[in-house]
Motif scaffolding. Sequence first.
Motif, mmCIF file in Angstrom:
data_model
loop_
_atom_site.group_PDB
_atom_site.id
_atom_site.type_symbol
_atom_site.label_atom_id
_atom_site.label_comp_id
_atom_site.label_asym_id
_atom_site.label_seq_id
_atom_site.Cartn_x
_atom_site.Cartn_y
_atom_site.Cartn_z
ATOM 1 N N THR A 1 20.247 20.616 51.572
ATOM 2 C CA THR A 1 20.641 21.329 52.784
ATOM 3 C C THR A 1 21.774 22.294 52.453
ATOM 4 O O THR A 1 22.909 21.871 52.228
ATOM 5 C CB THR A 1 21.099 20.350 53.879
ATOM 6 N N LEU A 2 21.438 23.580 52.362
ATOM 7 C CA LEU A 2 22.421 24.616 52.056
ATOM 8 C C LEU A 2 23.329 24.156 50.924
ATOM 9 O O LEU A 2 24.557 24.217 51.006
ATOM 10 C CB LEU A 2 23.233 24.960 53.300
ATOM 11 N N GLU B 1 23.919 23.387 46.465
ATOM 12 C CA GLU B 1 23.769 23.943 45.121
ATOM 13 C C GLU B 1 23.979 22.816 44.120
ATOM 14 O O GLU B 1 24.918 22.031 44.249
ATOM 15 C CB GLU B 1 24.778 25.058 44.874
ATOM 16 N N LEU B 2 23.102 22.735 43.157
ATOM 17 C CA LEU B 2 23.247 21.757 42.079
ATOM 18 C C LEU B 2 23.706 22.476 40.827
ATOM 19 O O LEU B 2 23.006 23.348 40.315
ATOM 20 C CB LEU B 2 21.922 21.049 41.815
ATOM 21 N N GLN B 3 24.910 22.115 40.359
ATOM 22 C CA GLN B 3 25.436 22.636 39.097
ATOM 23 C C GLN B 3 25.490 21.500 38.082
ATOM 24 O O GLN B 3 25.894 20.382 38.412
ATOM 25 C CB GLN B 3 26.836 23.219 39.281
ATOM 26 N N VAL B 4 25.072 21.794 36.847
ATOM 27 C CA VAL B 4 25.064 20.794 35.784
ATOM 28 C C VAL B 4 25.962 21.272 34.652
ATOM 29 O O VAL B 4 25.817 22.403 34.164
ATOM 30 C CB VAL B 4 23.641 20.549 35.253
ATOM 31 N N ARG B 5 26.885 20.413 34.261
ATOM 32 C CA ARG B 5 27.718 20.642 33.091
ATOM 33 C C ARG B 5 27.620 19.424 32.185
ATOM 34 O O ARG B 5 27.368 18.311 32.670
ATOM 35 C CB ARG B 5 29.174 20.910 33.486
ATOM 36 N N TYR C 1 13.671 20.036 38.774
ATOM 37 C CA TYR C 1 14.325 20.916 37.804
ATOM 38 C C TYR C 1 14.306 20.287 36.418
ATOM 39 O O TYR C 1 14.434 19.067 36.274
ATOM 40 C CB TYR C 1 15.785 21.186 38.204
ATOM 41 N N ALA C 2 14.150 21.135 35.414
ATOM 42 C CA ALA C 2 14.252 20.720 34.015
ATOM 43 C C ALA C 2 15.378 21.527 33.381
ATOM 44 O O ALA C 2 15.323 22.771 33.338
ATOM 45 C CB ALA C 2 12.939 20.960 33.283
ATOM 46 N N VAL C 3 16.416 20.845 32.914
ATOM 47 C CA VAL C 3 17.591 21.489 32.342
ATOM 48 C C VAL C 3 17.601 21.223 30.839
ATOM 49 O O VAL C 3 17.701 20.065 30.403
ATOM 50 C CB VAL C 3 18.887 20.955 32.983
ATOM 51 N N SER D 1 21.189 25.639 40.434
ATOM 52 C CA SER D 1 19.989 25.858 41.242
ATOM 53 C C SER D 1 20.135 27.056 42.155
ATOM 54 O O SER D 1 19.146 27.548 42.704
ATOM 55 C CB SER D 1 19.716 24.616 42.099
ATOM 56 N N GLY D 2 21.380 27.542 42.314
ATOM 57 C CA GLY D 2 21.624 28.493 43.378
ATOM 58 C C GLY D 2 21.556 27.775 44.723
ATOM 59 O O GLY D 2 21.339 26.554 44.796
ATOM 60 N N LEU D 3 21.743 28.514 45.793
ATOM 61 C CA LEU D 3 21.714 27.925 47.130
ATOM 62 C C LEU D 3 20.283 27.512 47.474
ATOM 63 O O LEU D 3 19.367 28.331 47.439
ATOM 64 C CB LEU D 3 22.226 28.936 48.157
#
Length: 674
Positions: free
Chosen positions: A584-585, A587-591, A625-627, A604-606
Amino acid sequence: MGFGCNCKNIIKSICNSGTSTEFTKEDIGIMASRGVTLRIHERHVVMDNGLVQVTLSKPDGIITGISYQGIDNLLEVRNKESNRGYWDVVWNAQDGGKAGVFEVIHATNFKVVKETDEQVELSFSRPWDTSLQGKLVPLNIDKRFILLRGCSGFYTYAIYEHVGSMEWPAFSLGETRIAFKLRKDKFHYMAVSDNRQRFMPLPDDRLPGRCQPLAYAEAVKLIDPIEPELRGEVDDKYQYSCENKDLKVHGWISMDPPVGFWQINPSDEFRSGGPLKQNLTSHVGPTTLAVFLSGHYAGDDLVPKFGHGEPWKKVFGPIFIYLNSLKKGEDPLSLWADAKRQMAAEVQSWPYDFPASEDFPASHQRGNVKGKLLVLDRYVHHHNSPAKGAYVGLAVPGDVGSWQRECKHYQFWTRADDSGLFCIKNVHCGNYNLYAWIPGYVGDFKMEDVISIHPGCTVDMGDVVFEPPRHGPTLWEIGFPDRSAAKFHVPEPNPDYNNKVLVNDHDRYRQYGLWERYAELYPNEDLVYNTEDSDYRKDWFFAQVPRKKEDNTFQGTTWQIKFKLQHVDRHGTYTLRVAVASATLAELQVRVNNPNARRPLFTSGLIGRDNSIARHGIHGLYWLYAVDIQGSVLVDGENVIYLTQPRCVSPFQGIMYDYIRLEGPPCSGPEEIQ
C-alpha cells in the motif's frame, strides 16, 4: 442442466433436509400448483409464486418489497423505495469530467420477457445516448428479475454494454453491485461464514453520541450501544470481507419470526480478479451486498477502463436471493446450515437453463478444459511432481500473472486434486490462456498457447508442466508461499479495539488496529530475524508498517535478516527472492551488509494501493521480486539483509510479505537436490 429452485427441489431441500419450515410438503405443493403470477400496476409490478412475492417499481426496476412467511416486507420500510433493493455503479469520466459518481440504476423501459405458470422474467432497461453524456454512466443496462414456480426466492442479473461507436465516451467503472437494506427491527443476526456470524450492532449504534469514530469512516468504537453487551467493540464492515472463492452465501437471520435472507453467488465467472480477490459481504444496516466489480484490496488496477467507442458487453449474475424459515421454538441459527445446502444446490445447477437473455450462454453453448498440472523444481526433485491443490484458471490472453488484474471479462477457475488433475467446466466460447499458481511454490504459470473454446467442446491439455522461478538451491527461507501473510505473527488485538467474533486464530488478522501493535512490540528498534533460530510464526510481524512516534508522526522501518554463510562463492550470483502478499503506497528497498549505503541494491519504487492493512485483508495483489546479490558483497560468517520500507505519511503504508528465500549460485547434477 440447471433446475434453479423448482417445486421438486424445494420440497427435497427444505422439507426433508432437517430444516423444519412452517410450510408442509402439502402446503408447498398447493402453492406451487398455483404457478407464477404477474400483476402490473401503474407504478409497480408484482411477481408472486405463493411462497414469495416481489414488488418492483415501474419502470425504474428498484426492488421495493419482498413479502415472505406473513411478513409484508423484508426490506426496510422506513427507507425510501429507491433505497431498499437496487443495482448501482460508481464511475469516473475519463475526460476530466465527473469522478467517483455513485449512481443507483433507474431504468426507463419495462418489458415482460417471459410469463408462464413456470416462470416470470422481467426486464428493466436504460439505454444510453449522447444526451446523457456526463449525467449517467455511459452504458446500456438491462436489469433482469426471475421468479420460478415453487421457488423460495428470486434471481437477478444484469447485462452491461458499452457500444463500439466513437460517440460513446471513455470512462472507468470503479464498482458495481446489488444492495439490499433489510428491516432493522427484525434482522439482527448476520452470517458470513462458519467462523464469522453474530448478533450485530444496530445502525443507530453508529450515530454520533453512541460511537467513537476511529481512523477511517467505516470503523467506529461502540461507546453507548442499544445492546449494552456490545459496548467497547469495534464495528467495521471490512472485517467481514471475503475472498471470491469462499464468497458463495451470506446474509441475515430474523429471530422472531425465524426467517433467513441469503444472497447466493453460484459462480465466480462474472467477478473480477480471480479466486483470491476480496469483496464486501454483509454489514451493519442490516445490509447485504453482491459485489461484482470493485477496487477493494487491489486499487486502480482492478478498475476497468474503457476507451472511446470500445465495445464491451458482460452479464453479471444471475445471483439468487434465497429465503428460508422455521417454526417458532426451533433454533433460528439452523437457517444458516440450510442456506449452505441451498448454495450447494445452486452451484451444482450452474449454469442455469432458465435465463431468457441470449447473452447468458446455456450449458450446451459452453466448453470444458481438462488436464494434469505438474511442477518441476530441479532443486527440490529431479522429476515432475503433481501440482497438488493448484489454482488453475482460464482468463483472456495476457502476460504471466495478468489474471489477477484482469477486470473486464470472464474468468473460470478450479483447483487441481492431489494428483494435479483439473477440469474447468462451463467456459464461455472464446480465446483464453491457461493460468495457474501452486501453494508451496513462488510465481505464476501461464501456458503460451491460446485455447479456443467452442460450444460443446472438451479440450484435453494432457500433462502441463510448470517450472517455478528458481536460480539456485535454497540456503534459507522465511514463511511458506501461499500469497498470504496470515502465517506470520498476528498479534493479540488491543483490548480497547476488539470484535468478539474474531477472537479465533483463523480470523485474528481481521481485528482493528493491529498496525499499531508494531510500535508497541518494537518501541525502539526494528524487527531482527535470525534464520538459524527465529520462528516466522512468532518472530516475523505480519506487516512491515511505519512506526508511530510520540508526536503522532510516523517513521519508516528497516527489518534485518541475519544469516550465516560458509565458503561464499565470491564470483557467483546469489538470488534473494521476495514474494509480497500486499503493498500500500509502499517501497521495498534491499541493502546487504551496509544499512547506510546511499543507494540500495534494489528498490521496487512506489508500489501498491491495496489498503489491505487498514481493511484487515492479510493480502492484496501479489508481487514477486528477484534481487541479484553478487558474492563479492557477502562474507564468510554472519551477513545481514536490510529490508527498508521508507514511506511513512500514513500508518497504513506498508508491505505484507508472503515468502522470502535466499538462493545460492546455480549448480548442476545430483547436488541440486536440497
